[in-house]
Every structure is written in structure tokens, then in C-alpha cells.
Design a protein around this motif. Structure first.
Motif, PDB file in Angstrom:
ATOM      1  N   PHE A  41      -9.305   1.958 -18.245  1.00 47.79           N
ATOM      2  CA  PHE A  41      -9.185   3.320 -18.773  1.00 47.79           C
ATOM      3  C   PHE A  41      -7.969   4.037 -18.178  1.00 47.79           C
ATOM      4  O   PHE A  41      -8.051   5.181 -17.752  1.00 47.79           O
ATOM      5  CB  PHE A  41     -10.476   4.129 -18.545  1.00 47.79           C
ATOM      6  CG  PHE A  41     -11.653   3.599 -19.293  1.00 47.79           C
ATOM      7  CD1 PHE A  41     -11.746   3.759 -20.665  1.00 47.79           C
ATOM      8  CD2 PHE A  41     -12.646   2.906 -18.636  1.00 47.79           C
ATOM      9  CE1 PHE A  41     -12.831   3.259 -21.366  1.00 47.79           C
ATOM     10  CE2 PHE A  41     -13.738   2.405 -19.330  1.00 47.79           C
ATOM     11  CZ  PHE A  41     -13.828   2.579 -20.693  1.00 47.79           C
ATOM     12  N   PHE A  42      -6.855   3.308 -18.100  1.00 47.38           N
ATOM     13  CA  PHE A  42      -5.551   3.805 -17.628  1.00 47.38           C
ATOM     14  C   PHE A  42      -5.541   4.165 -16.142  1.00 47.38           C
ATOM     15  O   PHE A  42      -4.638   4.828 -15.665  1.00 47.38           O
ATOM     16  CB  PHE A  42      -5.080   4.996 -18.471  1.00 47.38           C
ATOM     17  CG  PHE A  42      -5.044   4.696 -19.935  1.00 47.38           C
ATOM     18  CD1 PHE A  42      -4.054   3.887 -20.469  1.00 47.38           C
ATOM     19  CD2 PHE A  42      -6.018   5.189 -20.779  1.00 47.38           C
ATOM     20  CE1 PHE A  42      -4.030   3.593 -21.817  1.00 47.38           C
ATOM     21  CE2 PHE A  42      -6.002   4.896 -22.138  1.00 47.38           C
ATOM     22  CZ  PHE A  42      -4.999   4.089 -22.660  1.00 47.38           C
ATOM     23  N   ILE A  43      -6.541   3.716 -15.393  1.00 42.61           N
ATOM     24  CA  ILE A  43      -6.588   3.955 -13.947  1.00 42.61           C
ATOM     25  C   ILE A  43      -6.293   2.636 -13.243  1.00 42.61           C
ATOM     26  O   ILE A  43      -7.036   1.664 -13.412  1.00 42.61           O
ATOM     27  CB  ILE A  43      -7.977   4.475 -13.510  1.00 42.61           C
ATOM     28  CG1 ILE A  43      -8.281   5.792 -14.212  1.00 42.61           C
ATOM     29  CG2 ILE A  43      -8.041   4.632 -11.992  1.00 42.61           C
ATOM     30  CD1 ILE A  43      -9.698   6.262 -14.043  1.00 42.61           C
ATOM     31  N   PRO A  44      -5.191   2.569 -12.461  1.00 42.63           N
ATOM     32  CA  PRO A  44      -4.889   1.328 -11.744  1.00 42.63           C
ATOM     33  C   PRO A  44      -5.943   1.063 -10.671  1.00 42.63           C
ATOM     34  O   PRO A  44      -6.238   1.930  -9.856  1.00 42.63           O
ATOM     35  CB  PRO A  44      -3.517   1.580 -11.130  1.00 42.63           C
ATOM     36  CG  PRO A  44      -3.236   3.016 -11.288  1.00 42.63           C
ATOM     37  CD  PRO A  44      -4.195   3.599 -12.249  1.00 42.63           C
ATOM     38  N   LEU A  45      -6.530  -0.152 -10.694  1.00 44.26           N
ATOM     39  CA  LEU A  45      -7.625  -0.454  -9.783  1.00 44.26           C
ATOM     40  C   LEU A  45      -7.220  -1.356  -8.620  1.00 44.26           C
ATOM     41  O   LEU A  45      -7.426  -1.016  -7.464  1.00 44.26           O
ATOM     42  CB  LEU A  45      -8.783  -1.098 -10.545  1.00 44.26           C
ATOM     43  CG  LEU A  45      -9.448  -0.214 -11.582  1.00 44.26           C
ATOM     44  CD1 LEU A  45     -10.549  -0.975 -12.305  1.00 44.26           C
ATOM     45  CD2 LEU A  45     -10.027   1.027 -10.921  1.00 44.26           C
ATOM     46  N   PHE A  46      -6.666  -2.532  -8.913  1.00 38.57           N
ATOM     47  CA  PHE A  46      -6.317  -3.451  -7.836  1.00 38.57           C
ATOM     48  C   PHE A  46      -5.092  -4.269  -8.242  1.00 38.57           C
ATOM     49  O   PHE A  46      -4.857  -4.512  -9.418  1.00 38.57           O
ATOM     50  CB  PHE A  46      -7.502  -4.369  -7.475  1.00 38.57           C
ATOM     51  CG  PHE A  46      -8.061  -5.139  -8.632  1.00 38.57           C
ATOM     52  CD1 PHE A  46      -7.534  -6.362  -8.988  1.00 38.57           C
ATOM     53  CD2 PHE A  46      -9.121  -4.638  -9.374  1.00 38.57           C
ATOM     54  CE1 PHE A  46      -8.047  -7.078 -10.053  1.00 38.57           C
ATOM     55  CE2 PHE A  46      -9.646  -5.340 -10.444  1.00 38.57           C
ATOM     56  CZ  PHE A  46      -9.109  -6.572 -10.782  1.00 38.57           C
ATOM     57  N   PRO A  47      -4.303  -4.702  -7.246  1.00 39.15           N
ATOM     58  CA  PRO A  47      -3.093  -5.480  -7.558  1.00 39.15           C
ATOM     59  C   PRO A  47      -3.449  -6.885  -8.045  1.00 39.15           C
ATOM     60  O   PRO A  47      -4.344  -7.526  -7.513  1.00 39.15           O
ATOM     61  CB  PRO A  47      -2.335  -5.527  -6.239  1.00 39.15           C
ATOM     62  CG  PRO A  47      -3.307  -5.156  -5.189  1.00 39.15           C
ATOM     63  CD  PRO A  47      -4.411  -4.396  -5.831  1.00 39.15           C
ATOM     64  N   VAL A  48      -2.724  -7.310  -9.068  1.00 36.74           N
ATOM     65  CA  VAL A  48      -2.897  -8.647  -9.621  1.00 36.74           C
ATOM     66  C   VAL A  48      -1.794  -9.567  -9.112  1.00 36.74           C
ATOM     67  O   VAL A  48      -2.043 -10.725  -8.786  1.00 36.74           O
ATOM     68  CB  VAL A  48      -2.887  -8.600 -11.164  1.00 36.74           C
ATOM     69  CG1 VAL A  48      -2.972  -9.984 -11.753  1.00 36.74           C
ATOM     70  CG2 VAL A  48      -4.024  -7.736 -11.671  1.00 36.74           C
ATOM     71  N   SER A  49      -0.571  -9.036  -9.035  1.00 33.67           N
ATOM     72  CA  SER A  49       0.542  -9.840  -8.528  1.00 33.67           C
ATOM     73  C   SER A  49       1.555  -8.941  -7.826  1.00 33.67           C
ATOM     74  O   SER A  49       1.663  -7.752  -8.119  1.00 33.67           O
ATOM     75  CB  SER A  49       1.231 -10.613  -9.656  1.00 33.67           C
ATOM     76  OG  SER A  49       1.996  -9.745 -10.453  1.00 33.67           O
ATOM     77  N   THR A  50       2.268  -9.552  -6.884  1.00 28.21           N
ATOM     78  CA  THR A  50       3.337  -8.876  -6.159  1.00 28.21           C
ATOM     79  C   THR A  50       4.539  -9.806  -6.136  1.00 28.21           C
ATOM     80  O   THR A  50       4.405 -10.982  -5.780  1.00 28.21           O
ATOM     81  CB  THR A  50       2.904  -8.551  -4.716  1.00 28.21           C
ATOM     82  OG1 THR A  50       1.740  -7.732  -4.770  1.00 28.21           O
ATOM     83  CG2 THR A  50       3.996  -7.814  -3.978  1.00 28.21           C
TER      84      THR A  50
END
Length: 86
Positions: A41-50
Motif C-alpha cells: 500500500f505504497f509503504i516501504p516495509l523491508f529491503p529486498v536488495s542493496t
């Protein structure tokens, strides 16, 4: 209905001067960190890649680095920024 996706954000960590592997010119290299996060819902939750990248300011070529290589470039940048004693 569930809305999800990914959002990338770029952080510039340092500007370091060294010889470019592509154009062989000594030029400033921008060290950047790109973090991609999962969004719900357009809220960044957790990193997937760096990812860590350097980009030559002379020719524009980007090179991907590992985290260890990025740490070495950051340390080199700190040495370049340190005041020199005469």
C-alpha cells in the motif's frame, strides 16, 4: 485488493578520485548505494536488495561493487578528505 510493489532509493555515499577502469582518466567517482524495498500500500516495509555502484564523472560508466569494495572506497575517500600536514 492488495497493492504491493518495489521502490528503489539511491544514496550518494562519497566522491572519490581515482583512475577509471574504462576511460583510464583520473576523475571523481561517485559512490552510490541503491536500496530496493518491498512496499505494501505504497509503504516501504523491508529491503529486498542493496547494490553499491561507482560512476565515473568523466565517461559516465557505472561499475557494480561488493559491500567490502564499497567500504574500501569509503575508506579511501576518508583519506582523501583528511587534512594534510606540511
Amino acid at each position: 485488493m492488495i497493492i504491493f510493489g518495489f521502490r528503489g532509493k539511491v544514496f550518494q555515499l562519497a566522491m572519490v578520485t581515482f583512475v577509471c577502469g574504462n576511460c583510464s582518466n583520473q576523475a571523481a567517482q561517485a559512490l552510490r548505494k541503491v536500496v530496493t524495498k518491498f512496499t505494501l500500500f505504497f509503504i516501504p516495509l523491508f529491503p529486498v536488495s542493496t547494490k553499491y555502484l561507482t560512476q565515473c564523472t568523466f565517461c559516465g560508466v557505472e561499475n557494480r561493487l561488493t559491500k567490502d569494495q564499497a567500504d574500501q572506497v569509503l575508506a579511501m575517500g576518508a583519506l582523501q578528505q583528511a587534512p594534510r600536514e606540511n
